[in-house]
Design a protein around this motif. Structure first.
Motif, PDB file in Angstrom:
ATOM      1  N   UNK A 241      -3.080 -31.130  24.209  1.00 23.69           N
ATOM      2  CA  UNK A 241      -4.473 -31.445  23.907  1.00 23.69           C
ATOM      3  C   UNK A 241      -4.635 -32.148  22.570  1.00 23.69           C
ATOM      4  N   UNK A 242      -4.031 -31.585  21.531  1.00 22.14           N
ATOM      5  CA  UNK A 242      -4.121 -32.184  20.197  1.00 22.14           C
ATOM      6  C   UNK A 242      -2.970 -33.137  19.907  1.00 22.14           C
ATOM      7  N   UNK A 243      -2.024 -33.248  20.877  1.00 23.08           N
ATOM      8  CA  UNK A 243      -0.837 -34.093  20.702  1.00 23.08           C
ATOM      9  C   UNK A 243      -0.113 -33.754  19.395  1.00 23.08           C
ATOM     10  N   UNK A 244       0.124 -32.482  19.222  1.00 19.18           N
ATOM     11  CA  UNK A 244       0.758 -31.981  18.011  1.00 19.18           C
ATOM     12  C   UNK A 244       1.971 -31.146  18.402  1.00 19.18           C
TER      13      UNK A 244
ATOM     14  N   UNK B   5       5.920 -25.960  10.611  1.00 14.15           N
ATOM     15  CA  UNK B   5       5.235 -27.198  10.237  1.00 14.15           C
ATOM     16  C   UNK B   5       4.814 -27.925  11.515  1.00 14.15           C
ATOM     17  N   UNK B   6       3.873 -28.851  11.367  1.00 18.61           N
ATOM     18  CA  UNK B   6       3.306 -29.566  12.513  1.00 18.61           C
ATOM     19  C   UNK B   6       3.385 -31.070  12.272  1.00 18.61           C
ATOM     20  N   UNK B   7       3.558 -31.818  13.365  1.00 16.37           N
ATOM     21  CA  UNK B   7       3.602 -33.276  13.320  1.00 16.37           C
ATOM     22  C   UNK B   7       2.757 -33.824  14.475  1.00 16.37           C
ATOM     23  N   UNK B   8       2.021 -34.883  14.183  1.00 18.11           N
ATOM     24  CA  UNK B   8       1.234 -35.558  15.205  1.00 18.11           C
ATOM     25  C   UNK B   8       2.128 -36.552  15.939  1.00 18.11           C
ATOM     26  N   UNK B   9       2.374 -36.294  17.222  1.00 16.19           N
ATOM     27  CA  UNK B   9       3.219 -37.159  18.040  1.00 16.19           C
ATOM     28  C   UNK B   9       2.481 -37.431  19.346  1.00 16.19           C
ATOM     29  N   UNK B  10       1.963 -38.625  19.551  1.00 20.80           N
ATOM     30  CA  UNK B  10       1.288 -38.933  20.828  1.00 20.80           C
ATOM     31  C   UNK B  10       2.252 -38.798  22.011  1.00 20.80           C
ATOM     32  N   UNK B  11       1.674 -38.577  23.175  1.00 21.73           N
ATOM     33  CA  UNK B  11       2.499 -38.411  24.379  1.00 21.73           C
ATOM     34  C   UNK B  11       3.306 -39.664  24.682  1.00 21.73           C
ATOM     35  N   UNK B  12       2.736 -40.801  24.367  1.00 22.55           N
ATOM     36  CA  UNK B  12       3.462 -42.044  24.660  1.00 22.55           C
ATOM     37  C   UNK B  12       4.687 -42.233  23.768  1.00 22.55           C
ATOM     38  N   UNK B  13       4.732 -41.533  22.622  1.00 23.72           N
ATOM     39  CA  UNK B  13       5.850 -41.672  21.694  1.00 23.72           C
ATOM     40  C   UNK B  13       6.893 -40.573  21.855  1.00 23.72           C
ATOM     41  N   UNK B  14       6.633 -39.592  22.703  1.00 21.76           N
ATOM     42  CA  UNK B  14       7.576 -38.492  22.862  1.00 21.76           C
ATOM     43  C   UNK B  14       8.952 -38.946  23.356  1.00 21.76           C
TER      44      UNK B  14
END
Length: 389
Positions: A117-120, A173-182
């Motif tokens: 949901x948050x792409x995190x 820790x948390x990182x913002x990673x969009x689904x398209x970049x996984x």
């Protein structure tokens, strides 16, 4: 008058000798002296001892004259086909499995969780075991640096653990990673040995492609560390060395800006802004003089008055700025110390509070100013509304 008979003459037996007045019976009845018996006993004992010694020497000489069994010549032709190679020399894999030892660079216990949901992505670093010491038989001061390949310039540093090779980090820790970049993203964990006045030694690295991990569930798995240099090294934008000292009695916080290194431009003029923040708002600031070069030396100190009651709400930010030929200054990087800091800056702040009235000096990696501001969540300054005409 009658004649008495004389001694009778006994004829001699052939083959015998007869002495005058001495007969065999008289020899047997003769008493021998004691010294003769002792001499005979000694002679017999000596003779028996010599015989025993000769027999022993012959046996030992015969035993040593035989060829040892280990030096016997073995006919390899007769043994052909009756032996196996694995009985003579096991494979390297068999030795590794038989030894039961951990990999030479250590292991990490990680937990990964992805919120679609948050792409995190949430990374939990639990502990490390069996790290390799920088020196044989010594210990290290390990800490970990976590980053994601698609988030350039954004990383998380854990707390430094003193004198151990199996630290318990217990940090998340948390990182913002969009689904398209996984599919293209990879998690990089570097374990380093902390040194206050010199470059930190890399103890091991982990490069984990996220495409190979099932992120639908919370995973907590052990991963083997590889040798330094396996993962892609993060590009640094420079380092800054400074000291901090706090005197609780007078409430004086002294910041000594010493030098920088690893800056890009040699012709640009660099200076350092020292800013004190209270309750996430800008409070006081100072600035050093400009110096040129990739490793400028400042050697300036600034003193701020901070009461003890404010120390839990105060943060210290040091930013390196450069001014190029166009006379336009821009921030190169920033370092944040205080309760909301993490990794080495947090450790530096804690050491200052634990050792009052003593300057604590340390090198710090510069981070992008935008990233530091996001971590600090600065509040905007209050602005008065402009009058409308």
């Amino acid at each position: 008058m009658a004649r008495s008979p004389g001694p009778r003459h006994v004829p001699a037996v052939p083959g015998t000798t007869t002495l005058s007045g001495l007969t065999p019976d008289s020899v047997i009845r003769m008493s021998w002296p004691h010294w003769t018996l002792v001499a005979v006993a000694v002679a017999v004992g000596t003779l028996l001892t010599l015989c025993l010694l000769c027999a022993t020497w012959c046996c030992c000489h015969h035993r040593h004259s035989k060829k040892p069994r280990t030096q016997e010549v073995v006919d390899l032709g007769s043994a052909r086909g009756t032996t196996s190679t694995h009985l003579v020399q096991p494979d390297v894999d068999d030795l590794d499995s038989a030894s039961g030892s951990f990999p030479p660079w250590g292991r990490l216990l990680l937990s990964l969780e992805y919120d679609s949901g948050s792409e995190e992505i949430r990374v939990g670093l639990m502990q490390a075991v069996d790290l390799r010491a920088p020196a044989p038989g010594g210990l290290a001061n390990p800490y970990a640096r976590i980053s994601v390949s698609t988030q350039a310039g954004h990383s998380h540093e854990t707390k430094v653990h003193r004198g151990t090779l199996s630290p318990h980090f217990e940090e998340t820790c948390c990182f913002q990673v969009p689904k398209t970049e996984l599919p293209q993203a990879a998690l990089c964990v570097q374990v380093l040995d902390f040194k206050r006045f010199s470059s930190h030694t890399l103890l091991g690295e982990l490069h984990l492609p996220l495409a190979a991990v099932d992120l639908q569930h919370v995973l907590e798995l052990w991963h083997e560390l590889g040798p330094p240099g396996m993962a892609q090294t993060e590009q640094t934008i420079g380092e800054l060395c400074f000291s901090v000292r706090y005197v609780p009695g007078s409430g004086r916080l002294t910041v000594g800006v010493l030098e920088a290194r690893g800056l890009d431009s040699e012709q640009a003029e660099s200076y350092v802004k020292v800013q004190l923040l209270l309750h996430q708002r800008k409070w006081q600031k100072r600035k050093t003089a400009g110096r040129k070069g990739t490793a400028p030396y400042f050697n300036e100190a600034f003193t701020f008055h901070v009461p003890v009651s404010h120390m839990q709400s105060v943060h210290l930010a040091l930013a390196v700025w450069t001014r190029g030929p166009q006379l336009r200054a821009g921030p190169v990087g920033k370092v944040l110390l205080g309760p909301r800091a993490s990794g080495q800056p947090l450790q530096h702040w804690a050491d200052m509070l634990a050792h009052p009235r003593r300057p604590i000096t340390q090198w710090h990696r510069l981070r992008p100013a935008r990233e530091v501001n996001q971590d600090l969540a600065l509040w905007p300054r209050l602005r008065l509304p402009l009058p409308h005409f």
